[in-house]
Design a protein around this motif. Sequence first.
Motif, PDB file in Angstrom:
ATOM      1  N   UNK A 520       0.929  -1.295   0.239  1.00 18.85           N
ATOM      2  CA  UNK A 520      -0.089  -0.061  -0.038  1.00 18.85           C
ATOM      3  C   UNK A 520       0.739   1.243   0.208  1.00 18.85           C
ATOM      4  N   UNK A 521       0.505   2.249  -0.867  1.00 12.24           N
ATOM      5  CA  UNK A 521       1.728   3.375  -0.992  1.00 12.24           C
ATOM      6  C   UNK A 521       1.355   4.373   0.084  1.00 12.24           C
ATOM      7  N   UNK A 522       0.027   4.356   0.321  1.00 13.31           N
ATOM      8  CA  UNK A 522      -0.077   5.223   1.672  1.00 13.31           C
ATOM      9  C   UNK A 522      -1.314   4.558   2.517  1.00 13.31           C
ATOM     10  N   UNK A 523      -1.369   4.958   3.673  1.00 11.64           N
ATOM     11  CA  UNK A 523      -2.171   4.168   4.542  1.00 11.64           C
ATOM     12  C   UNK A 523      -3.845   4.116   4.022  1.00 11.64           C
ATOM     13  N   UNK A 524      -4.276   5.115   3.465  1.00 13.93           N
ATOM     14  CA  UNK A 524      -5.373   5.169   2.825  1.00 13.93           C
ATOM     15  C   UNK A 524      -5.676   4.197   1.950  1.00 13.93           C
ATOM     16  N   UNK A 525      -4.621   3.575   1.373  1.00 12.05           N
ATOM     17  CA  UNK A 525      -5.149   2.386   0.251  1.00 12.05           C
ATOM     18  C   UNK A 525      -5.378   1.125   1.078  1.00 12.05           C
ATOM     19  N   UNK A 735      -1.661   7.311  -7.953  1.00  9.95           N
ATOM     20  CA  UNK A 735      -2.684   6.520  -7.172  1.00  9.95           C
ATOM     21  C   UNK A 735      -2.953   7.433  -5.853  1.00  9.95           C
ATOM     22  N   UNK A 736      -2.023   7.696  -5.176  1.00  9.20           N
ATOM     23  CA  UNK A 736      -2.299   8.363  -3.691  1.00  9.20           C
ATOM     24  C   UNK A 736      -2.966   9.892  -4.083  1.00  9.20           C
ATOM     25  N   UNK A 737      -2.595  10.390  -4.950  1.00 11.90           N
ATOM     26  CA  UNK A 737      -3.044  11.827  -5.119  1.00 11.90           C
ATOM     27  C   UNK A 737      -4.530  11.476  -5.540  1.00 11.90           C
ATOM     28  N   UNK A 738      -5.092  10.506  -6.233  1.00 18.25           N
ATOM     29  CA  UNK A 738      -6.419  10.390  -6.781  1.00 18.25           C
ATOM     30  C   UNK A 738      -7.027   9.780  -5.573  1.00 18.25           C
ATOM     31  N   UNK A 739      -6.579   9.150  -4.662  1.00 17.37           N
ATOM     32  CA  UNK A 739      -7.400   8.712  -3.520  1.00 17.37           C
ATOM     33  C   UNK A 739      -7.695   9.855  -2.478  1.00 17.37           C
ATOM     34  N   UNK A 740      -6.542  10.629  -2.222  1.00 17.85           N
ATOM     35  CA  UNK A 740      -6.674  11.796  -1.230  1.00 17.85           C
ATOM     36  C   UNK A 740      -8.002  13.012  -2.051  1.00 17.85           C
ATOM     37  N   UNK A 741      -7.739  12.928  -3.368  1.00 22.50           N
ATOM     38  CA  UNK A 741      -8.753  13.713  -3.915  1.00 22.50           C
ATOM     39  C   UNK A 741     -10.108  13.163  -3.948  1.00 22.50           C
ATOM     40  N   UNK A 774      -4.235  10.316  11.698  1.00 26.82           N
ATOM     41  CA  UNK A 774      -4.678   9.082  11.279  1.00 26.82           C
ATOM     42  C   UNK A 774      -5.659   9.269   9.852  1.00 26.82           C
ATOM     43  N   UNK A 775      -5.992   8.073   9.252  1.00 21.37           N
ATOM     44  CA  UNK A 775      -6.755   7.919   7.911  1.00 21.37           C
ATOM     45  C   UNK A 775      -7.856   8.845   8.362  1.00 21.37           C
ATOM     46  N   UNK A 776      -8.121   9.831   7.224  1.00 24.59           N
ATOM     47  CA  UNK A 776      -9.383  10.801   7.462  1.00 24.59           C
ATOM     48  C   UNK A 776     -10.544  10.009   7.734  1.00 24.59           C
ATOM     49  N   UNK A 777     -11.349  10.436   8.877  1.00 26.58           N
ATOM     50  CA  UNK A 777     -12.701   9.763   9.247  1.00 26.58           C
ATOM     51  C   UNK A 777     -13.883  10.298   8.638  1.00 26.58           C
ATOM     52  N   UNK A 778     -14.781   9.112   8.319  1.00 25.54           N
ATOM     53  CA  UNK A 778     -15.932   9.921   7.223  1.00 25.54           C
ATOM     54  C   UNK A 778     -16.849  10.661   8.276  1.00 25.54           C
ATOM     55  N   UNK A 779     -17.147  11.703   7.566  1.00 26.70           N
ATOM     56  CA  UNK A 779     -18.319  12.746   8.340  1.00 26.70           C
ATOM     57  C   UNK A 779     -19.579  12.606   7.852  1.00 26.70           C
TER      58      UNK A 779
END
Length: 795
Positions: A520-525, A735-741, A774-779
């Motif tokens: 996983x490139x970043x934790x969000x993956x 991929x990381x930038x796409x997920x963060x967006x 931490x990985x962004x929490x859903x709001x």
Amino acid sequence: MNADIELHIKNQYTWKRLPANIKRALGNSVKNWEKLVVEYSIKHQLRWRGNIVRFIEKDEKAYCQELINYSRSHLMLYPYHLTDVILKGLRISPFAYCLEILEDMMAKEKSYDSLPNFTAADCLRLLGIGRNQYIDLMNQCRSSRRFFRRRPIRDLLPTKPVFPKALQPWWIVKNGFISEEDVKQSSTKEHKAIDYIIDNNGAMAGLIDLTIVESLYTRGLIYVNVPIADDDKIIVPPLEGFVMNRVQGDYFETLLYKIFVSIDENTDVAELANILQIDLDLVKNAISMFIRLGYAYRKHIDLDKSQIHSSWYSKLIQDSKSNFMLEKVPIDVTNDLNSGTDESTSSNNEKDSLSTPLADIESTASTPTSYGKRIAFLFDSTLTAFLMMGNLSQGLKSHAVTMFEVGKLSNESLDCFITELDKVEQDAAEGEARRYFDHALTLCKTIKFLRYNEELAKQICPDDNSCLGLDLLRCESLNSLDSLTCSRIMNKNYHLIISMAPLSYEIRSVSSCVPPHIGPPIPEVNSIWFKLWLYEKMQAGPPSLLLVKGLRMKRIPSLFLKYDKLLMTSWGHDSTEVATSNVLIALNDALTHSAVLLQAYGHKTSGATISIAIPFDENDEIKLPRSQYDNVVDTLKKHVELRYTCGYLTMLCLDRKNEDNCNNNDIDTNLITIADNNANVDSMDDSLTWLPMELVFGLPLFDSELNSKICNKITSFNLCGEAHLRQSLAASRKLSLSILKFISIYQDLAVGVEPSPEAPVTAMYPCGNTNIAEVPYPTRCLIFENGKLDFWNPP
């Protein structure tokens, strides 16, 4: 305590030198400052002399008494670095300290598990009391209450310390508190040894007859120090006798675990302290503790052969962890004391003897193969749990304990580890236990592939194919390090990082650009966000509903009513299969403490799943209808570059027809077997619809066949070649930038930092996670249905 305040205490700032902002934070109160200085000094077991606390606590003895009382009440390790003060000033030896801890625990009828790991190990070393002995003592203590006169607890405990098994001749023995009566009760040889130790302010243990050392030690007349030099290199073998109770989190225990995962036999103590950015004396104290407990030893021991008393030979021969090859030591070595050597030898000469070259004595720690940078294989605690719980082989548990507690199994220990894994039988278990055996067998294959595959070696090191050393690293242990420290360790020791797949959602995956990382490139993956990102991009996936924390559901959402099986994933935890009829209770309970992803997973039984190895290859044996497979590959190629990484794509079938096939007695022999639910499904049936379930990066251990396919693809696609790793890094950044967006669109709060298109991924997520959000929490609640992802408003 505020980190800035701690920093000023470390730097020994007086009140007058404190900056104005720190004084304001303390309410401009000198008393508050002094109170925090004393509190910090006691919690960190600081020496009175040479520290700022001496200006506040004027009485050294009172301060030491307060320090030892705090340490004992909080079940901390004995402050061995203060032994000279505590033992001679307060007459409290490590033996007496541990004795009082156990006596207090027994009086309060506390469980043995309440002892922290290292404190329990020290009590076992000094008192010979482990878990079974403690339970037996508690039973004796309780049974004595039946009589009118209760037996004192102290009568049940030992009266003399156990002689340390790990004692080595290069350790330093020093005199403790010795009274005239103690001298009178000593033999001539003991008296002579005591005088020698006192005159020289300590002596190397190997100079003195071992029986005399043992006698003086058990009587409490001497204590031992483990000297550590700046250039010493330390080896941590598989742990033996480690006590797994609980982690307390005090400063020294935290330091011990940080050093455990960071240490290696090619890094000396001074360099390790520099990498960790920790005071050198603290690092030496920690390593000294490891050696004292028998959990580590020095890599090279240089001793003058004339300094070793012959009485030590039998002990060193029996010691399997000794650094000596005693068959090369002349047997006519005599002791300085017995041979009439001048006792006026200075302590400086003794120190010189520690560094005197000795050609006849070699270290058994040296390995036949010398490795430079290595491969790091990342795993999580799930793997260690499987290795421990499965009762797979007799010698495997110590390696599993090492992997969990140390956080690392180094290349030097892998030969023994592989030998134990080879003892695991292929068909020795059924049912749930089968998972443990499968993981162990696949792990063994993976280690052999990463260590011995010649093609892989040529890809990573074209000029030197002998560099394929391998370390197994636990992600949770790396996460305990701050990001910069973790990055320095990785850059120094490793060519390449490869992650186990899947990593648990409960951990934060390690991110790294240098060295390259296949995983996983970043934790969000490695989170629920990536599943939703995958479904939206492919416009396909199981019906899914992401619910925010605190929501309370009164009824089952309509999109799940036609399914009998659901998959429930609490935020930061792994998935659990639940029946739709019982889901509301479990769902509402989980929503009280975290967000939850709910997904359709089957009708009467769990849906059938197929895992497809990545990178995709037209020559692969395809277990899906060709049209569906081509559609999946073409759609994924538009959004993520999978040619330069490895992993697998899990496909899920939710059609009712698949259940009819499972109940059909006339099953075609070409049908595949799904391990998760033992369902036989004709995966090539065009009428079945296969949906993407999850995309995972790394090397899987749960399926031996899938693991073999991916290993073959690593070499055939040249994934570890320098050019491909550069392409992989670029693809990971994209991929990381796409997920963060994606997350920023479906989440109200700001996500990390606004990335620059040219910024590397490590600029946003460097290795480690201590100082990173931490990985962004859903709001907001999200729903995925009929190929579309949208916000969802609870009824």
